[in-house]
Write a protein that holds these residues in place. Structure first.
Motif, PDB file in Angstrom:
ATOM      1  N   UNK A   8       0.804  -1.222   0.000  1.00 42.19           N
ATOM      2  CA  UNK A   8       0.000   0.000   0.000  1.00 42.19           C
ATOM      3  C   UNK A   8       0.839   1.276   0.000  1.00 42.19           C
ATOM      4  N   UNK A   9       2.145   1.146   0.245  1.00 44.96           N
ATOM      5  CA  UNK A   9       2.991   2.329   0.394  1.00 44.96           C
ATOM      6  C   UNK A   9       4.137   2.303  -0.599  1.00 44.96           C
ATOM      7  N   UNK A  10       4.638   3.479  -0.935  1.00 48.12           N
ATOM      8  CA  UNK A  10       5.816   3.524  -1.795  1.00 48.12           C
ATOM      9  C   UNK A  10       6.992   2.922  -1.036  1.00 48.12           C
ATOM     10  N   UNK A  11       7.994   2.483  -1.764  1.00 46.44           N
ATOM     11  CA  UNK A  11       9.060   1.677  -1.180  1.00 46.44           C
ATOM     12  C   UNK A  11       9.737   2.355   0.000  1.00 46.44           C
ATOM     13  N   UNK A  12      10.015   3.658  -0.091  1.00 47.45           N
ATOM     14  CA  UNK A  12      10.767   4.308   0.975  1.00 47.45           C
ATOM     15  C   UNK A  12       9.956   4.444   2.274  1.00 47.45           C
ATOM     16  N   UNK A  13       8.630   4.264   2.176  1.00 45.93           N
ATOM     17  CA  UNK A  13       7.780   4.377   3.360  1.00 45.93           C
ATOM     18  C   UNK A  13       7.250   3.041   3.849  1.00 45.93           C
ATOM     19  N   UNK A  14       7.730   1.957   3.280  1.00 50.87           N
ATOM     20  CA  UNK A  14       7.093   0.666   3.524  1.00 50.87           C
ATOM     21  C   UNK A  14       7.194   0.203   4.981  1.00 50.87           C
ATOM     22  N   UNK A  15       8.190   0.683   5.715  1.00 55.47           N
ATOM     23  CA  UNK A  15       8.325   0.234   7.100  1.00 55.47           C
ATOM     24  C   UNK A  15       7.867   1.242   8.135  1.00 55.47           C
ATOM     25  N   UNK A  16       7.313   2.364   7.699  1.00 57.05           N
ATOM     26  CA  UNK A  16       6.993   3.442   8.636  1.00 57.05           C
ATOM     27  C   UNK A  16       5.952   3.041   9.675  1.00 57.05           C
ATOM     28  N   UNK A  17       4.913   2.332   9.247  1.00 53.85           N
ATOM     29  CA  UNK A  17       3.861   1.948  10.190  1.00 53.85           C
ATOM     30  C   UNK A  17       4.392   0.965  11.238  1.00 53.85           C
ATOM     31  N   UNK A  18       5.246   0.060  10.819  1.00 57.39           N
ATOM     32  CA  UNK A  18       5.842  -0.889  11.766  1.00 57.39           C
ATOM     33  C   UNK A  18       6.715  -0.155  12.772  1.00 57.39           C
ATOM     34  N   UNK A  19       7.505   0.791  12.304  1.00 54.49           N
ATOM     35  CA  UNK A  19       8.362   1.560  13.210  1.00 54.49           C
ATOM     36  C   UNK A  19       7.513   2.337  14.225  1.00 54.49           C
ATOM     37  N   UNK A  20       6.421   2.907  13.738  1.00 56.61           N
ATOM     38  CA  UNK A  20       5.512   3.641  14.608  1.00 56.61           C
ATOM     39  C   UNK A  20       4.950   2.724  15.692  1.00 56.61           C
ATOM     40  N   UNK A  21       4.521   1.538  15.308  1.00 57.61           N
ATOM     41  CA  UNK A  21       3.952   0.603  16.272  1.00 57.61           C
ATOM     42  C   UNK A  21       5.009   0.118  17.262  1.00 57.61           C
ATOM     43  N   UNK A  22       6.228  -0.093  16.782  1.00 55.25           N
ATOM     44  CA  UNK A  22       7.310  -0.515  17.682  1.00 55.25           C
ATOM     45  C   UNK A  22       7.563   0.514  18.783  1.00 55.25           C
ATOM     46  N   UNK A  23       7.381   1.787  18.473  1.00 60.35           N
ATOM     47  CA  UNK A  23       7.566   2.816  19.489  1.00 60.35           C
ATOM     48  C   UNK A  23       6.582   2.633  20.640  1.00 60.35           C
ATOM     49  N   UNK A  24       5.343   2.297  20.321  1.00 60.09           N
ATOM     50  CA  UNK A  24       4.363   2.024  21.369  1.00 60.09           C
ATOM     51  C   UNK A  24       4.696   0.731  22.103  1.00 60.09           C
ATOM     52  N   UNK A  25       5.034  -0.313  21.354  1.00 58.39           N
ATOM     53  CA  UNK A  25       5.318  -1.618  21.955  1.00 58.39           C
ATOM     54  C   UNK A  25       6.522  -1.576  22.894  1.00 58.39           C
ATOM     55  N   UNK A  26       7.424  -0.625  22.650  1.00 58.60           N
ATOM     56  CA  UNK A  26       8.622  -0.524  23.499  1.00 58.60           C
ATOM     57  C   UNK A  26       8.269  -0.264  24.956  1.00 58.60           C
ATOM     58  N   UNK A  27       7.108   0.282  25.196  1.00 52.22           N
ATOM     59  CA  UNK A  27       6.677   0.548  26.569  1.00 52.22           C
ATOM     60  C   UNK A  27       6.422  -0.744  27.342  1.00 52.22           C
ATOM     61  N   UNK A  28       6.009  -1.775  26.622  1.00 54.32           N
ATOM     62  CA  UNK A  28       5.630  -3.036  27.254  1.00 54.32           C
ATOM     63  C   UNK A  28       6.668  -4.135  27.053  1.00 54.32           C
ATOM     64  N   UNK A  29       7.327  -4.120  25.886  1.00 52.05           N
ATOM     65  CA  UNK A  29       8.245  -5.197  25.518  1.00 52.05           C
ATOM     66  C   UNK A  29       9.646  -4.626  25.274  1.00 52.05           C
ATOM     67  N   UNK A  30      10.626  -4.960  26.109  1.00 49.27           N
ATOM     68  CA  UNK A  30      11.996  -4.468  25.895  1.00 49.27           C
ATOM     69  C   UNK A  30      12.552  -4.880  24.533  1.00 49.27           C
ATOM     70  N   UNK A  31      12.130  -6.049  24.059  1.00 45.90           N
ATOM     71  CA  UNK A  31      12.623  -6.524  22.762  1.00 45.90           C
ATOM     72  C   UNK A  31      12.215  -5.594  21.621  1.00 45.90           C
ATOM     73  N   UNK A  32      11.101  -4.882  21.806  1.00 44.29           N
ATOM     74  CA  UNK A  32      10.656  -3.952  20.765  1.00 44.29           C
ATOM     75  C   UNK A  32      11.642  -2.805  20.612  1.00 44.29           C
ATOM     76  N   UNK A  33      12.255  -2.395  21.704  1.00 44.13           N
ATOM     77  CA  UNK A  33      13.266  -1.329  21.640  1.00 44.13           C
ATOM     78  C   UNK A  33      14.470  -1.780  20.830  1.00 44.13           C
ATOM     79  N   UNK A  34      14.895  -3.015  21.058  1.00 46.04           N
ATOM     80  CA  UNK A  34      16.036  -3.572  20.320  1.00 46.04           C
ATOM     81  C   UNK A  34      15.701  -3.657  18.832  1.00 46.04           C
ATOM     82  N   UNK A  35      14.497  -4.145  18.543  1.00 45.26           N
ATOM     83  CA  UNK A  35      14.058  -4.269  17.152  1.00 45.26           C
ATOM     84  C   UNK A  35      13.989  -2.889  16.496  1.00 45.26           C
ATOM     85  N   UNK A  36      13.453  -1.907  17.200  1.00 45.37           N
ATOM     86  CA  UNK A  36      13.343  -0.561  16.629  1.00 45.37           C
ATOM     87  C   UNK A  36      14.722   0.011  16.307  1.00 45.37           C
TER      88      UNK A  36
END
Length: 319
Positions: A267-295
Motif C-alpha cells: 500500500x505504500x511507496x518503497x521508501x515508506x514501507x516500514x513506517x507503520x511498523x516503526x511507529x507501532x514498535x515505538x508504542x510496543x517498546x513501553x511493554x516489551x523491551x525486545x521492541x526497543x532492540x528491534x526498533x
C-alpha cells in the motif's frame, strides 16, 4: 463492562482494527475521523477510512465499527451522516476531542468545546438527520484551554440527543501528558442519563481498575495503551471475570507485526514501507523491551530487503 478501541488518526486504520479485534476483548471500534467541510463526500472517501462499510460495518471477526465524522458545521455534518447511513453505517460517532493544531485551526475537534452551543447544534443536526435506530455517539475532552467547561459540554451532548458519550479525561491544553483526570467522569456520570465511557492514560490492568474506581464506570475506550499492549483488553476482562489468561509473548507480537508488515507493504511507496511498523514498535517498546532492540535495528532501514532481513533476525531471536 465494555471495552472500545479508540480512533487514532494515522494509526488505527482498518488493518489495525482487524488485528486488535482478532486478539479479543474488544466490544467495538471507531474509525479515524472523516473530515467534513461544506461538501457531500463521495463514497470513495468514506470507504478509505471505513472499509468495513463493505462488511456490515464489522471487522472480519464480527466486532462492530462506528464511523467517525469531524467538522464544525451542522448541516454538512448531517448531510454526510445521512450519506454514511445510506452506504451502510450502523453508528455515527462525532469528534469533539482531537487536539491537533491543524484540525483546531479549521474549527474542528477540541476547539468546539469552547462553545457548547455549537457542540449541541452539530449533534442535534446529525441526530435529527439519521434514523432513530442508528446510534449517534460523541467523544469530548474536558475542555480546551482548561477543564472548566466539562459539564456544560457533557450536558450539551446529552441534550442534543446523543446515545452515548466518551470522555477523554484531559483538556486540549493537557494534551497527552499524565495524569488523566478520571474523577471528572464520575461527575459527568452522576449528571447524565446516557452511558458514559472513560478514556485516557489506561496502559495496564491496574490503570483500568483505578479508572473504574475514580470514574465510577466500567466502560472504557483504549487507544495508545492497546497499541503498547495489544491484548490489554483481554487481560482486563480476564482479571475482572476471574479467568486464567496468559499474556501474549514477544514471539507472538513479533509474528503479528510481521503479518501486518506483509499485508500493508504493497500500500505504500518503497521508501515508506516500514513506517507503520516503526511507529507501532515505538508504542510496543513501553511493554516489551525486545521492541526497543528491534526498533534500533530497523529505524534507519528504508528498503523492503533491509526491513525483511531485520524481521527475520527479530523473529529468529524471539524463539
Amino acid at each position: 463492562m465494555r471495552i472500545m478501541l479508540a480512533p487514532m488518526e494515522g494509526v488505527v486504520e482498518h488493518h489495525v482494527r482487524d488485528i486488535l479485534t482478532r486478539i479479543g476483548g474488544l466490544d467495538g471500534c471507531v474509525t479515524e475521523f472523516i473530515r467534513v467541510t461544506d461538501q457531500k463526500l463521495p463514497y470513495k472517501v468514506f470507504y478509505k477510512y471505513a472499509q468495513e462499510l463493505e462488511s456490515d460495518c464489522k471487522t472480519p471477526n464480527g466486532t462492530p465499527v462506528r464511523v467517525q465524522l469531524l467538522g464544525s458545521k451542522p448541516e454538512p455534518m448531517a448531510i454526510n451522516a445521512q450519506e454514511l447511513v445510506n452506504y451502510g453505517a450502523k453508528a455515527i460517532d462525532l469528534n469533539f476531542g482531537c487536539p491537533a493544531k491543524t484540525v483546531n485551526a479549521h474549527e474542528g475537534g477540541a476547539c468546539l468545546l469552547r462553545t457548547p452551543d455549537r457542540v449541541y447544534a452539530i449533534i442535534k443536526a446529525v441526530r435529527d438527520a439519521v434514523p432513530r435506530a442508528i446510534p449517534v455517539t460523541a467523544k469530548i475532552r474536558l475542555g480546551f484551554e482548561d477543564r472548566s467547561s466539562y459539564m456544560d459540554n457533557a450536558r450539551a451532548v446529552e441534550a442534543a440527543g446523543a446515545d452515548e458519550l466518551t470522555v477523554h479525561a484531559r483538556s486540549k491544553v493537557d494534551g497527552y501528558k499524565p495524569p488523566a483526570y478520571w474523577h471528572y467522569i464520575a461527575d459527568i456520570r452522576a449528571e447524565l442519563k446516557i452511558p458514559v465511557v472513560g478514556n485516557g492514560e489506561i496502559w495496564t490492568v491496574e490503570d483500568y481498575l483505578r479508572c473504574r474506581e475514580q470514574s465510577g464506570g466500567a466502560d472504557v475506550m483504549l487507544g495508545r495503551g492497546l497499541l503498547a499492549c495489544p491484548d490489554l483488553a483481554r487481560q482486563i476482562k480476564a482479571h475482572v471475570q476471574g479467568e486464567d489468561y496468559t499474556p501474549l509473548t514477544w514471539a507472538e507480537i513479533c509474528a503479528m507485526l510481521y503479518r501486518y508488515y506483509a499485508l500493508t507493504t504493497p500500500l505504500y511507496c518503497e521508501r515508506n514501507c516500514g513506517n507503520r511498523v516503526k511507529q507501532w514498535l515505538m508504542y510496543l517498546s513501553r511493554q516489551y523491551p525486545q521492541a526497543t532492540v528491534f526498533f534500533e535495528a530497523i529505524k534507519r532501514k528504508t528498503t523492503p530487503p533491509e526491513i525483511e532481513a531485520c524481521f527475520q533476525e527479530a523473529l529468529a531471536a524471539s524463539h
